[in-house]
Design a protein around this motif. Structure first.
Motif, mmCIF file in Angstrom:
data_model
loop_
_atom_site.group_PDB
_atom_site.id
_atom_site.type_symbol
_atom_site.label_atom_id
_atom_site.label_comp_id
_atom_site.label_asym_id
_atom_site.label_seq_id
_atom_site.Cartn_x
_atom_site.Cartn_y
_atom_site.Cartn_z
ATOM 1 N N GLY A 96 -11.786 55.565 3.882
ATOM 2 C CA GLY A 96 -10.954 54.978 4.934
ATOM 3 C C GLY A 96 -11.507 55.261 6.316
ATOM 4 O O GLY A 96 -11.612 54.354 7.153
ATOM 5 N N VAL A 97 -11.873 56.501 6.545
ATOM 6 C CA VAL A 97 -12.408 56.875 7.864
ATOM 7 C C VAL A 97 -13.690 56.097 8.147
ATOM 8 O O VAL A 97 -13.885 55.558 9.243
ATOM 9 C CB VAL A 97 -12.670 58.396 7.922
ATOM 10 N N ALA A 98 -14.547 55.993 7.103
ATOM 11 C CA ALA A 98 -15.807 55.268 7.290
ATOM 12 C C ALA A 98 -15.540 53.802 7.623
ATOM 13 O O ALA A 98 -16.129 53.239 8.552
ATOM 14 C CB ALA A 98 -16.669 55.375 6.042
ATOM 15 N N ALA A 99 -14.612 53.190 6.873
ATOM 16 C CA ALA A 99 -14.305 51.777 7.109
ATOM 17 C C ALA A 99 -13.755 51.595 8.510
ATOM 18 O O ALA A 99 -14.135 50.659 9.233
ATOM 19 C CB ALA A 99 -13.296 51.280 6.074
ATOM 20 N N ALA A 100 -12.862 52.505 8.925
ATOM 21 C CA ALA A 100 -12.291 52.404 10.262
ATOM 22 C C ALA A 100 -13.377 52.540 11.320
ATOM 23 O O ALA A 100 -13.397 51.804 12.315
ATOM 24 C CB ALA A 100 -11.239 53.489 10.451
ATOM 25 N N THR A 101 -14.308 53.479 11.085
ATOM 26 C CA THR A 101 -15.387 53.672 12.057
ATOM 27 C C THR A 101 -16.245 52.424 12.165
ATOM 28 O O THR A 101 -16.539 51.951 13.263
ATOM 29 C CB THR A 101 -16.272 54.866 11.620
ATOM 30 N N ILE A 102 -16.606 51.876 10.997
ATOM 31 C CA ILE A 102 -17.461 50.690 11.012
ATOM 32 C C ILE A 102 -16.737 49.532 11.697
ATOM 33 O O ILE A 102 -17.319 48.774 12.465
ATOM 34 C CB ILE A 102 -17.869 50.304 9.563
ATOM 35 N N GLY A 103 -15.427 49.439 11.429
ATOM 36 C CA GLY A 103 -14.680 48.322 12.001
ATOM 37 C C GLY A 103 -14.372 48.494 13.473
ATOM 38 O O GLY A 103 -14.414 47.529 14.233
ATOM 39 N N LEU A 104 -14.081 49.716 13.876
ATOM 40 C CA LEU A 104 -13.554 49.909 15.232
ATOM 41 C C LEU A 104 -14.620 50.192 16.274
ATOM 42 O O LEU A 104 -14.479 49.798 17.421
ATOM 43 C CB LEU A 104 -12.536 51.057 15.240
ATOM 44 N N VAL A 105 -15.677 50.887 15.891
ATOM 45 C CA VAL A 105 -16.641 51.313 16.908
ATOM 46 C C VAL A 105 -17.241 50.140 17.687
ATOM 47 O O VAL A 105 -17.271 50.172 18.914
ATOM 48 C CB VAL A 105 -17.730 52.209 16.280
ATOM 49 N N PRO A 106 -17.670 49.054 16.997
ATOM 50 C CA PRO A 106 -18.202 47.935 17.788
ATOM 51 C C PRO A 106 -17.141 47.359 18.723
ATOM 52 O O PRO A 106 -17.446 46.981 19.856
ATOM 53 C CB PRO A 106 -18.600 46.905 16.726
ATOM 54 N N ALA A 107 -15.868 47.330 18.257
ATOM 55 C CA ALA A 107 -14.804 46.788 19.088
ATOM 56 C C ALA A 107 -14.592 47.655 20.329
ATOM 57 O O ALA A 107 -14.387 47.153 21.431
ATOM 58 C CB ALA A 107 -13.512 46.698 18.277
ATOM 59 N N LEU A 108 -14.659 48.971 20.125
ATOM 60 C CA LEU A 108 -14.461 49.866 21.257
ATOM 61 C C LEU A 108 -15.668 49.862 22.184
ATOM 62 O O LEU A 108 -15.541 50.026 23.390
ATOM 63 C CB LEU A 108 -14.209 51.297 20.761
ATOM 64 N N ALA A 109 -16.851 49.689 21.581
ATOM 65 C CA ALA A 109 -18.072 49.766 22.376
ATOM 66 C C ALA A 109 -18.138 48.625 23.391
ATOM 67 O O ALA A 109 -18.600 48.809 24.518
ATOM 68 C CB ALA A 109 -19.293 49.726 21.461
ATOM 69 N N SER A 110 -17.669 47.441 22.997
ATOM 70 C CA SER A 110 -17.705 46.332 23.943
ATOM 71 C C SER A 110 -16.489 46.454 24.852
ATOM 72 O O SER A 110 -15.493 45.788 24.691
ATOM 73 C CB SER A 110 -17.688 45.002 23.191
ATOM 74 N N SER A 111 -16.607 47.362 25.784
ATOM 75 C CA SER A 111 -15.448 47.754 26.580
ATOM 76 C C SER A 111 -15.250 46.803 27.756
ATOM 77 O O SER A 111 -15.259 47.206 28.909
ATOM 78 C CB SER A 111 -15.639 49.181 27.077
ATOM 79 N N GLY A 112 -15.099 45.554 27.457
ATOM 80 C CA GLY A 112 -14.787 44.594 28.512
ATOM 81 C C GLY A 112 -16.004 44.153 29.293
ATOM 82 O O GLY A 112 -17.098 44.688 29.140
ATOM 83 N N ASP A 113 -15.792 43.158 30.112
ATOM 84 C CA ASP A 113 -16.901 42.600 30.874
ATOM 85 C C ASP A 113 -17.096 43.383 32.166
ATOM 86 O O ASP A 113 -16.137 43.834 32.781
ATOM 87 C CB ASP A 113 -16.597 41.135 31.189
ATOM 88 N N GLN A 136 -26.390 56.956 3.078
ATOM 89 C CA GLN A 136 -26.565 58.000 2.063
ATOM 90 C C GLN A 136 -25.565 59.116 2.291
ATOM 91 O O GLN A 136 -24.971 59.640 1.344
ATOM 92 C CB GLN A 136 -27.995 58.551 2.092
ATOM 93 N N GLY A 137 -25.355 59.472 3.560
ATOM 94 C CA GLY A 137 -24.378 60.520 3.876
ATOM 95 C C GLY A 137 -22.989 60.115 3.414
ATOM 96 O O GLY A 137 -22.246 60.918 2.844
ATOM 97 N N LEU A 138 -22.669 58.837 3.631
ATOM 98 C CA LEU A 138 -21.350 58.339 3.232
ATOM 99 C C LEU A 138 -21.187 58.405 1.717
ATOM 100 O O LEU A 138 -20.165 58.882 1.203
ATOM 101 C CB LEU A 138 -21.192 56.901 3.728
ATOM 102 N N TYR A 139 -22.205 57.942 0.990
ATOM 103 C CA TYR A 139 -22.132 57.993 -0.470
ATOM 104 C C TYR A 139 -22.014 59.439 -0.944
ATOM 105 O O TYR A 139 -21.249 59.737 -1.857
ATOM 106 C CB TYR A 139 -23.367 57.336 -1.098
ATOM 107 N N ALA A 140 -22.793 60.319 -0.328
ATOM 108 C CA ALA A 140 -22.738 61.727 -0.726
ATOM 109 C C ALA A 140 -21.341 62.279 -0.477
ATOM 110 O O ALA A 140 -20.787 62.995 -1.320
ATOM 111 C CB ALA A 140 -23.786 62.529 0.043
ATOM 112 N N ALA A 141 -20.735 61.921 0.659
ATOM 113 C CA ALA A 141 -19.408 62.440 0.990
ATOM 114 C C ALA A 141 -18.367 61.889 0.024
ATOM 115 O O ALA A 141 -17.547 62.640 -0.521
ATOM 116 C CB ALA A 141 -19.049 62.081 2.427
#
Lengths: 443, 297
Positions: free
Chosen positions: A42-59, B275-280
């Protein structure tokens, strides 16, 4: 057999009832502990999903600028030194040719790129790979004399290096080298004089060539590209009949360098061409970047005898595979010859061509010299290429009739071509209807 | 049966004793020795060492008359550059073994880690010792990772040796066309070996998790290798491009990016992150399963 408690269990009791209770509890505990891996996912999915959204911090906030000022700034841009990574996605809508081409040339599948003879390190053959799919390029420039363009492939790389009067092409996959001097490369086309046609800068210059009364140019806010603040320039054809919807260019606020180029077709859908820097640095590239010595054992093809090599390759290798490869290569050259891929406004054509119309709806018209409608002879430039295309794409074209007689229209998402039965070819970034109208008027 | 009954209170009594850190090293050392002394392990390493020898000899015979390799880019990555520089045999050998041979060897060792002990009836004795299940699992994983590294280094060292014997060495041309010195090339080869070993940690964790699910070593190995093949096939199907970036083998060949000049880090970072994710994920799943499982053999 009594279940074996885990070591941190304090129950030492064995017995049927206690064992069953243990089973239950153990099951619950297993479930509770499986929460941990699920939480990690869950944390990984949230990171993958949210980080790009947060990174583009407006124009970014930039001072207002008019479109003309911005165009001037592009023109005055004097960036001599840069290095960066460009991601280019092209979707010209060439379904069959695209598949054939990527199968034969891209080398992603291990590639039989050189099957058709000639050198796989020849820039004109190699760079047509850019006509479909997504590619990562690296560019480095140090003044007008030293440029490098690399096409990153899986575990391989193709580089074009321009250093002074030498132009080198190096294909690391096949370990082949193509060499020509700047003089004959100029004769072959200026593509290698500026080996950055696929960069946002080259594309923008082509697009801005056609800015005139038929075009609306506006500044459409700001954006961030490759970590730099940029203005967004929006170029729109005013005329109807063009297949070009909008062209959006992100221009670096400080240097005036175009950082991202997106061409959206009038028909909607994904961008036809989308090229943008994902990383850019204006520092001077290391001098070693432009130094090239052919590695020991590499096959070197000189630019001069290149044509001969291709011919002999063709006549010698008449196996089915070689034949197919040759056709694929020719088809790819045809792509290159298409006005519109390099000059998006359709202003290029073969020698005896003429241009009908103006601005975005201009159509290149020429006589292919063949009366058979779909010529199979090897006429010059786009005519021959179109003939080869016609040879095996004939069934894909749509039959059209008009005052000019009848002909076949080949459509892509951007460029349409009409080949009439009496051998005339009309090509342009315009709709099918506009082509027929032009042919009628020309007749 | 009586032995089992006797072992229960012994295990229960042992719990309060907290083993010192030295004990962990003792456990790790004995695990390493056991693993690397197995004939099975040695045979796997032998097969891995033979791959570069075969590739090297084949390329040597093919190009023995001095003509450049005319196949124009077929075969494993970098194979056409071997004749220029023997160091490229290291990269070719790793590119040739990474898709299948290496992960298969890892799958055998990882799949065997817990299930093999359970199948042989030795797992309960390991647990009787004051190790704790978490610690035992970590030791098993560490041993598997050590095997990843050793297996990769065996391939690299064998390739280096064969490359030095059969082909010239010296400055090498990166795939970007620039030249680097032989010393730097060696450095990059070492770095590539490390990256390849790290690329296998995901499979190792997956194998370990599978190994906690079953009591049969063979079943665990077969499942791990089967999963590996399935994932490799899925990674080839263009229609599945949406999920492919999350398959553990998707960025494996990114180690080649270390041979670009300048190095292209994006895919390398993605690979290591994956790989880190899979390991975790599979490490904790193995922990969840193993620490609460009934061990009866």
């Amino acid at each position: 057999m009594a279940p074996y408690e885990s070591d941190d269990s304090t129950t030492g009791v064995t017995g049927t009832t206690a064992g069953e209770a243990d089973d239950l509890r153990s099951g619950r505990r297993t479930a509770a502990r499986y929460v941990v891996p699920v939480a990690v996912v869950g944390v990984a999915a949230a990171t993958i999903g949210l980080v790009p959204a947060l990174a583009s911090s407006g124009d970014p906030d930039l001072p207002k600028i008019t479109a003309q000022q911005l165009i001037d700034r592009i023109a005055q841009s004097d960036v001599e030194q840069l290095s960066g990574t460009v991601k280019i996605t092209t979707d010209l809508g060439l379904p069959d040719l695209g598949g054939l081409e990527s199968g034969l040339l891209s080398g992603a599948t291990g590639g039989s790129g050189s099957a058709g003879g000639g050198s796989s390190a020849d820039p004109s053959a190699k760079l047509t790979e850019l006509a479909s799919g997504t590619h990562t390029l690296r560019v480095a420039t140090d003044g007008p004399d030293r440029q490098k363009l690399s096409l990153l492939e899986s575990a391989a790389e193709y580089s074009v290096i321009h250093d002074g009067k030498d132009v080198w092409g190096y294909d690391s996959k096949s370990n082949e080298v193509y060499h020509s001097t700047a003089d004959d490369s100029a004769a072959k086309g200026d593509r290698r004089e500026e080996p950055v046609p696929a960069t946002p800068k080259g594309l923008t210059e082509e697009a801005l060539k056609s800015v005139d009364a038929t075009t609306s140019v506006t500044v459409d806010g700001t954006m961030q590209v490759a970590g730099r603040d940029a203005y967004k320039l929006l170029v729109k054809p005013k005329q109807s009949g063009s297949t070009v919807g909008t062209i959006s260019v992100a221009v670096d606020a400080k240097t005036g360098l175009p950082l991202k180029f997106t061409l959206t077709p009038a028909g909607g859908g994904a961008a036809v061409v989308d090229a943008g820097f994902t990383r850019i640095s204006f520092a001077k590239p290391a001098a070693s970047t432009f130094d090239f010595t052919p590695p020991k054992g590499a096959k070197v093809t000189e630019g001069d005898d290149h044509g001969q090599g291709r011919e002999s390759g063709k006549s010698r290798d008449d196996s089915a595979k070689g034949d197919k490869g040759d056709k694929g290569a020719k088809g790819a050259q045809g792509l290159e010859g298409f006005p519109g891929l390099s000059g998006l406004a359709g202003s290029e054509g073969a020698g005896d061509s003429k241009v009908i119309g103006e601005g975005w709806t201009s159509i290149a018209a020429f006589d292919s010299g063949s009366k058979s409608g779909l010529p199979t002879g090897s006429a010059d430039g786009a005519a021959g290429a179109a003939g080869d295309l016609g040879g095996f794409l004939g069934s894909l074209g749509d039959k059209v009739t008009g005052k000019f007689g009848s002909g076949t229209v080949f459509s892509t998402r951007l460029v349409n071509a009409l080949i009439t039965d009496d051998g005339k070819v009309y090509v342009g970034a315009v709709t099918k209807g506009a082509l027929v109208k032009a042919a009628d008027a020309d007749h | 049966m009586s032995r089992v009954e006797a072992a229960v209170p012994a295990g229960a009594v042992d719990v309060p004793r907290r083993p010192g850190p030295l004990w962990t090293f003792g456990l790790l050392r004995s695990e390493l020795v056991t693993t690397f002394r197995r004939w099975r392990t040695l045979a796997l390493l032998g097969v891995l060492a033979a791959v570069p020898v075969l590739v090297g000899i084949a390329v040597r015979i093919e190009t023995g008359d001095g003509s450049p390799d005319g196949r124009g880019g077929g075969g494993p990555a970098f194979i056409s550059q071997i004749t220029n520089n023997g160091l490229f045999l290291v990269f070719t050998a790793l590119a040739a073994t990474l898709p299948f041979f290496l992960p298969m060897a890892i799958g055998v060792v990882a799949g065997d880690a817990i299930a093999g002990e359970a199948g042989a009836g030795t797992l309960r004795y390991l647990l009787v010792a004051p190790a704790g299940r978490t610690r035992l699992l970590l030791t098993k994983y560490a041993t598997t990772i050590a095997f990843c590294l050793v297996a990769t280094l065996v391939v690299a060292a064998s390739a280096m040796l064969v490359g030095a014997l059969l082909f010239p060495l010296g400055d090498l041309t990166t795939i970007s066309g620039t030249r680097i010195t032989f010393a730097e090339g060696l450095g990059r080869a070492a770095l590539i070996a490390l990256v390849v070993a790290a690329s296998l940690t995901g499979v190792a964790a997956l194998g370990l998790f599978v190994s906690t699910l079953t009591g049969s070593g063979i079943a665990a190995m077969a499942t791990t290798v089967g999963l590996l093949i399935t994932v490799q096939i899925l990674d080839q199907i263009p229609q599945l491009h949406a999920i492919q970036p999350y398959l553990f083998s998707h960025y494996w060949l990114s180690f080649a990016d270390l041979l670009r000049e300048p190095v292209y880090w994006d895919d390398l970072v993605r690979n290591l992150g994956l790989q880190g994710l899979y390991a975790a994920v599979f490490g904790t799943a193995a922990w969840a399963r193993f620490t609460t499982k009934d061990i009866s053999t």
